[in-house]
Design an enzyme around this catalytic site. Structure first.
Site, mmCIF file in Angstrom:
data_model
loop_
_atom_site.group_PDB
_atom_site.id
_atom_site.type_symbol
_atom_site.label_atom_id
_atom_site.label_comp_id
_atom_site.label_asym_id
_atom_site.label_seq_id
_atom_site.Cartn_x
_atom_site.Cartn_y
_atom_site.Cartn_z
ATOM 1 N N ARG A 36 -12.354 6.818 -0.551
ATOM 2 C CA ARG A 36 -11.418 5.769 -0.154
ATOM 3 C C ARG A 36 -11.901 4.426 -0.699
ATOM 4 N NH1 ARG A 36 -7.526 7.599 2.725
ATOM 5 N NH2 ARG A 36 -6.689 5.497 3.035
ATOM 6 N N CYS B 116 0.816 -1.221 0.000
ATOM 7 C CA CYS B 116 0.000 0.000 0.000
ATOM 8 C C CYS B 116 0.854 1.278 0.000
ATOM 9 C CB CYS B 116 -0.997 -0.063 1.154
ATOM 10 S SG CYS B 116 -2.385 1.056 0.918
ATOM 11 N N HIS C 3 -3.257 -5.399 2.521
ATOM 12 C CA HIS C 3 -2.915 -5.594 3.930
ATOM 13 C C HIS C 3 -3.553 -6.922 4.337
ATOM 14 C CE1 HIS C 3 -1.733 -1.341 4.492
ATOM 15 N NE2 HIS C 3 -2.786 -1.030 3.771
HETATM 16 N N1 GLN Z 1 -2.028 6.881 2.342
HETATM 17 C C1 GLN Z 1 -2.143 6.031 1.223
HETATM 18 C C2 GLN Z 1 -3.506 6.085 0.569
HETATM 19 O O1 GLN Z 1 -4.477 6.402 1.215
HETATM 20 C C3 GLN Z 1 -1.780 4.609 1.616
HETATM 21 C C4 GLN Z 1 -2.772 3.985 2.563
HETATM 22 C C5 GLN Z 1 -2.333 2.657 3.115
HETATM 23 O O2 GLN Z 1 -1.154 2.332 3.186
HETATM 24 N N2 GLN Z 1 -3.301 1.895 3.592
HETATM 25 O O3 GLN Z 1 -3.615 5.808 -0.602
#
Ligand code: GLN
Length: 253
Positions: A130, A96, A203
């Site tokens: 998101r 990520c 993840h």
């Molecule tokens: N901050 C990054 C995003 O929102 C990565 C997020 C993460 O590692 N879960 O894309």
């Protein structure tokens, strides 16, 4: 004393560690130990001098945009040597936020461009919402011989990111999204593979739920360090497989 030992560099363990990313390093360590293979983990934090020639397997986890901004400049200082080691065949897994920083750049939702180190020919731009949820990825069509397992080809995990990552033509994704969003939110492709380096949004922790991938990383790192032909006995993965299968069934339901 084991006769073979791998060295794992865990980059920015304190700063980039979301949704159990640390479990990936634990899985690598335990799966080595269960086979009588040594596994030394070196935590490489901001400002640490680190000799990447010692590193067999590099791991970097994910983080909030702010956490990424804390480490980005430090990572750039290691960029050249990491790129060289990746060209040499070093194994790496970046999750990520770590995946985004191993690309060329990440334009955050605040309009700040964080520099990446360009291991992956890819750029990330934050979207308006998101991308959150469980993911299943089919890696069965990978052209990367070293990633082929002969059996399992499915990955399960959990994603939560704003970034949409676009791969340059010629850079192979890790797999095709069966369920979830993946790189661009449209649910087509997930992650990237360049030489022995994997970037992914998964993840989970990723490796405990996908032991075949953990083993491909370990076996490849062993080959790089000690050559081919070394014993690599299978482990009893019944519990891990159950967790994996349950995640697949849940995602498809
Ligand atoms: N901050 C990054 C995003 O929102 C990565 C997020 C993460 O590692 N879960 O894309």
């Amino acid at each position: 004393m084991p006769d073979r030992e791998l060295t794992v560099f865990h980059l920015y363990a304190d700063t980039l560690n979301l949704y159990g990313d640390f479990g990936n390093v634990q899985a690598l360590r335990r799966r080595c130990e269960w086979r009588g293979i040594g596994c030394r983990v070196e935590n490489v934090g901001i400002g640490h001098a680190a000799d990447f020639r010692d590193c067999d397997l590099l791991f970097v986890g994910g983080g909030q945009d702010r956490a990424q901004s804390l480490v980005a400049d430090d990572l750039v200082k290691h960029g050249e040597v990491i790129r060289e080691r990746v060209e040499d065949g070093m194994v790496a897994l970046a999750v990520c936020g770590g995946f985004q920083l191993l690309g060329r750049s990440f334009l955050t939702s605040e309009g700040v461009t964080l520099p990446g180190i360009g291991v992956f020919a890819a750029d990330t731009v934050a979207g308006t919402g998101r991308l959150i949820g469980d993911v299943v990825v089919d890696c069965g069509a990978t052209p990367h011989e070293w990633l082929r397992d002969g059996g399992d080809a499915t990955l399960v995990g959990f994603e939560n990111h704003s970034g949409h990552t676009r791969l340059d033509p010629g850079l192979e994704p890790l797999g095709r999204v069966v369920c979830g969003y993946g790189n661009e939110g449209a649910g087509s492709f997930e992650g990237a593979v360049y030489r022995h380096c994997i970037g992914t949004y998964l993840h989970g922790s990723l490796l405990p739920k996908n032991p075949w991938l953990a083993d491909r990383l370990i076996a490849t790192a062993l080959e790089q360090r000690f050559g081919t032909g070394a014993p690599f006995p299978p482990l009893d993965d019944r519990l891990e497989r159950l967790a994996h299968e349950r995640a697949v069934a849940h995602c498809r339901a």
